[in-house]
Design a protein around this motif. Structure first.
Motif, PDB file in Angstrom:
ATOM      1  N   MET A  25      20.843 -25.752  10.720  1.00 18.83           N
ATOM      2  CA  MET A  25      21.523 -25.124   9.276  1.00 18.83           C
ATOM      3  C   MET A  25      21.362 -23.458   9.758  1.00 18.83           C
ATOM      4  O   MET A  25      21.792 -22.860  10.344  1.00 18.83           O
ATOM      5  N   ALA A  26      22.656 -23.527   8.993  1.00 20.98           N
ATOM      6  CA  ALA A  26      23.248 -22.014   8.958  1.00 20.98           C
ATOM      7  C   ALA A  26      22.649 -21.249   8.341  1.00 20.98           C
ATOM      8  O   ALA A  26      21.865 -21.069   7.572  1.00 20.98           O
ATOM      9  N   GLU A  27      22.555 -20.140   8.079  1.00 19.56           N
ATOM     10  CA  GLU A  27      21.291 -19.090   7.949  1.00 19.56           C
ATOM     11  C   GLU A  27      22.489 -18.460   7.176  1.00 19.56           C
ATOM     12  O   GLU A  27      23.529 -18.434   7.310  1.00 19.56           O
ATOM     13  N   ALA A  28      21.588 -17.938   6.086  1.00 16.45           N
ATOM     14  CA  ALA A  28      22.270 -16.265   5.503  1.00 16.45           C
ATOM     15  C   ALA A  28      22.659 -15.088   5.829  1.00 16.45           C
ATOM     16  O   ALA A  28      22.073 -15.378   6.698  1.00 16.45           O
ATOM     17  N   GLN A  29      24.264 -15.671   5.312  1.00 18.32           N
ATOM     18  CA  GLN A  29      24.478 -14.019   5.612  1.00 18.32           C
ATOM     19  C   GLN A  29      24.094 -12.478   5.497  1.00 18.32           C
ATOM     20  O   GLN A  29      23.905 -12.632   3.630  1.00 18.32           O
ATOM     21  N   GLU A  30      24.039 -12.206   5.637  1.00 17.83           N
ATOM     22  CA  GLU A  30      23.576 -10.775   5.288  1.00 17.83           C
ATOM     23  C   GLU A  30      23.955  -9.778   4.972  1.00 17.83           C
ATOM     24  O   GLU A  30      25.356  -9.402   5.407  1.00 17.83           O
ATOM     25  N   GLN A  31      24.336  -8.812   3.700  1.00 19.11           N
ATOM     26  CA  GLN A  31      24.708  -8.166   2.524  1.00 19.11           C
ATOM     27  C   GLN A  31      25.549  -6.644   4.036  1.00 19.11           C
ATOM     28  O   GLN A  31      24.368  -6.222   4.789  1.00 19.11           O
ATOM     29  N   LYS A  32      26.622  -6.273   4.303  1.00 21.21           N
ATOM     30  CA  LYS A  32      26.972  -5.856   4.679  1.00 21.21           C
ATOM     31  C   LYS A  32      27.664  -4.589   4.203  1.00 21.21           C
ATOM     32  O   LYS A  32      27.222  -4.514   2.722  1.00 21.21           O
ATOM     33  N   SER A  33      26.950  -3.329   5.138  1.00 19.55           N
ATOM     34  CA  SER A  33      28.393  -2.101   4.444  1.00 19.55           C
ATOM     35  C   SER A  33      29.007  -1.305   5.087  1.00 19.55           C
ATOM     36  O   SER A  33      29.309  -1.171   6.610  1.00 19.55           O
ATOM     37  N   SER A  34      30.216  -2.217   4.379  1.00 22.15           N
ATOM     38  CA  SER A  34      31.551  -1.748   4.994  1.00 22.15           C
ATOM     39  C   SER A  34      31.504   0.112   5.309  1.00 22.15           C
ATOM     40  O   SER A  34      31.577   0.375   4.223  1.00 22.15           O
ATOM     41  N   PRO A  35      32.536   0.582   6.835  1.00 25.08           N
ATOM     42  CA  PRO A  35      32.848   2.090   6.339  1.00 25.08           C
ATOM     43  C   PRO A  35      33.910   1.900   5.957  1.00 25.08           C
ATOM     44  O   PRO A  35      34.021   3.016   5.579  1.00 25.08           O
ATOM     45  N   SER A  36      34.683   0.809   4.978  1.00 28.55           N
ATOM     46  CA  SER A  36      35.779   1.343   4.582  1.00 28.55           C
ATOM     47  C   SER A  36      35.704   0.804   3.422  1.00 28.55           C
ATOM     48  O   SER A  36      36.980  -0.525   3.251  1.00 28.55           O
ATOM     49  N   PRO A  37      34.929   0.786   2.352  1.00 28.31           N
ATOM     50  CA  PRO A  37      35.095  -0.087   1.404  1.00 28.31           C
ATOM     51  C   PRO A  37      36.004  -0.148   0.056  1.00 28.31           C
ATOM     52  O   PRO A  37      36.320   0.978   0.066  1.00 28.31           O
ATOM     53  N   LEU A  38      36.831  -1.208   0.238  1.00 29.44           N
ATOM     54  CA  LEU A  38      37.455  -1.618  -0.727  1.00 29.44           C
ATOM     55  C   LEU A  38      37.232  -1.571  -2.227  1.00 29.44           C
ATOM     56  O   LEU A  38      36.040  -2.530  -2.460  1.00 29.44           O
ATOM     57  N   GLU A  39      38.858  -1.388  -2.742  1.00 33.71           N
ATOM     58  CA  GLU A  39      38.051  -1.744  -4.930  1.00 33.71           C
ATOM     59  C   GLU A  39      39.386  -3.141  -4.331  1.00 33.71           C
ATOM     60  O   GLU A  39      39.933  -2.906  -4.512  1.00 33.71           O
ATOM     61  N   ILE A  40      38.097  -4.365  -4.539  1.00 34.08           N
ATOM     62  CA  ILE A  40      39.282  -5.352  -5.208  1.00 34.08           C
ATOM     63  C   ILE A  40      38.831  -5.847  -6.464  1.00 34.08           C
ATOM     64  O   ILE A  40      38.318  -5.848  -6.818  1.00 34.08           O
ATOM     65  N   ILE A  41      40.377  -6.315  -7.183  1.00 37.31           N
ATOM     66  CA  ILE A  41      40.669  -7.343  -8.351  1.00 37.31           C
ATOM     67  C   ILE A  41      40.279  -8.906  -8.277  1.00 37.31           C
ATOM     68  O   ILE A  41      41.882  -8.469  -7.579  1.00 37.31           O
TER      69      ILE A  41
END
Length: 443
Positions: free
Chosen positions: A1-17
């Motif tokens: 069974m696949a593992e839950a993905q951990e939340q990353k901290s992006s080096p260049s976070p986008l603003e996404i709508i």
């Protein structure tokens, strides 16, 4: 069974709508938030009480739920069919059957085949997106888009800006309308020639002991006949029964949905399997839904790489392989996975190009396969139908080792659909072609 993905901290976070809080939009919201980006979901409806009932969540999507860490939350709400069978319309004769279907799915694909209520999936995705920091605005109706800035203008006059706008607003996409207008073209949803009667029965409202047994012991059932077919399966751990009756479209051209006549529905199936008719006798009300599709788009991303499509806005599907929801969830997962590789905003054009490359060909191929499934399930009585039934019966109780009329069991089509891994697909593509700094997309 696949593992839950951990939340990353992006080096260049986008603003996404993201425009639309259906399954594609919410899948993208979870995936993009897990990738460390700032996400705002705009939804025109005032509450997440999406119209619709059952969803067949195949292993290619339930695998994604494991990565999203919502698998356990949905497991308690699911019904897992223990067998799948296809019946002849007139007498209910079993043409094909896969026993231990639930075990077979888990063994082959490492994830389950679940039947779930659409609202349960939608709300679980929404809660997970919010847990990850995504914002969800209900009652936010979009009036216009500017694909260069990019920006979204709401009907209230408010203007919202972003690095990336994602169109997840479904078959009747306003985003698609605006996008094509900038290119001097237009298209509209096209009738497929079919409509669906959608029915949900509750176990505690059914008195017939045999029918109660069908509902409480989850399975996946098909009846196939001339120009029509029926699919039925349990929901919510055998407490509900979802039925979809696919028949030739007789709705006016400008009507997408309207209340259906019980007498008309029963008349259409009067010569079908008596067990099916006993189920239809339990129905108190029903709606008719025109089934629509749209032409393929040349591209799913804008020239300036500020905008992209996913889900029904770019590849609406007939329900005959149950892949509309599943492929939309795949779209959202792949988009977030690709954006998770960003090291700078300059890489966004190449990232979107990769997303389109990974998703467009598959999504459109599934659309075409659904039409092929309709053809094989809707054969009129005659030589072709007899040949189909003989082939199916020749494999009854045996391993299916050939191209099979039921793609749900076909050893060629089933692995292509259910064996897809959105996370491995993206990881493999990024290993082969890492995003380059300063890369641009050429359309």
């Amino acid at each position: 069974m696949a593992e839950a993905q951990e939340q990353k901290s992006s080096p260049s976070p986008l603003e996404i709508i993201i425009i639309g809080a259906g399954l594609s939009g919410l899948s993208a919201a979870v995936s993009c938030a897990l990738a460390g980006h700032n996400v705002l979901v705009l939804e025109g409806a005032r509450e997440l009480a999406e119209i619709g009932a059952g969803l067949q969540i195949t292993p290619n999507a339930s695998k994604i739920f494991q990565h999203f860490d919502i698998y356990d939350a949905l497991a308690s709400k699911a019904a897992e069919p223990s067998f799948l069978q296809v019946r002849r319309y007139s007498d209910g004769k079993i043409l094909s059957r896969t026993d231990d279907f639930n075990g077979d799915m888990r063994q082959k694909y490492g994830a389950p085949f679940w039947d779930l209520h659409r609202v349960d999936v939608q709300r679980t995705l929404a809660e997970r997106a919010k847990e990850l920091g995504a914002k969800l605005r209900l009652g936010a109706r979009v009036a216009d888009l500017d694909f260069r800035k990019p920006s979204v203008k709401l009907e209230t006059g408010e203007e919202l800006h972003a690095d990336l706008v994602v169109a997840a607003d479904g078959l009747w996409s306003k985003c698609r309308e605006r996008f094509l207008a900038t290119k001097g073209t237009a298209d509209h949803p096209l009738p497929t020639g079919d409509l669906a009667y959608r029915i949900v029965l509750k176990l505690d409202e059914v008195d017939d002991p045999e029918l109660r047994d069908w509902i409480s012991k989850p399975s996946c059932q098909f009846w196939i006949g001339p120009g029509s077919h029926v699919v039925a399966y349990s929901l919510r751990d055998g407490q509900m029964f979802n039925m979809v009756l696919l028949v030739p479209d007789d709705l006016p051209g400008d009507v997408a949905r309207q209340p259906g006549s019980l007498d008309e529905m029963r008349a259409l199936f009067a010569t079908w399997d008596p067990v099916l008719n006993r189920f239809l006798d339990q129905v108190k009300s029903v709606d008719k839904w025109k089934l629509m599709h749209r032409p393929e788009l040349d591209h799913w991303i804008s020239d300036k790489s500020t905008f992209c499509f996913l889900g029904d806005s770019c590849h609406p599907m007939l329900p005959y392989l149950a892949q509309g929801a599943n492929s939309s969830i795949e779209d959202g997962a792949v988009l977030g996975n690709v954006l998770g590789a960003l090291q700078s905003k300059n890489q966004l054009p190449e990232a979107l190009r990769l997303y389109e490359c990974l998703r467009k060909k598959r999504g459109e191929a599934i659309v075409r396969e659904t039409f092929a499934q309709r053809r094989d399930f809707h054969l009129h009585d005659g030589p072709e139908q007899q040949k189909r039934d003989e082939l199916m019966l020749s494999r009854l109780g045996r391993e299916i080792d050939c191209k099979f009329p039921s793609r749900w069991q076909c050893p060629e089509v089933q692995p292509w659909l259910y064996g897809y891994d959105a996370f491995e697909e993206t990881a493999s593509a990024l290993r082969d072609s890492p995003l380059r700094t300063g890369a641009t997309a050429s359309l």
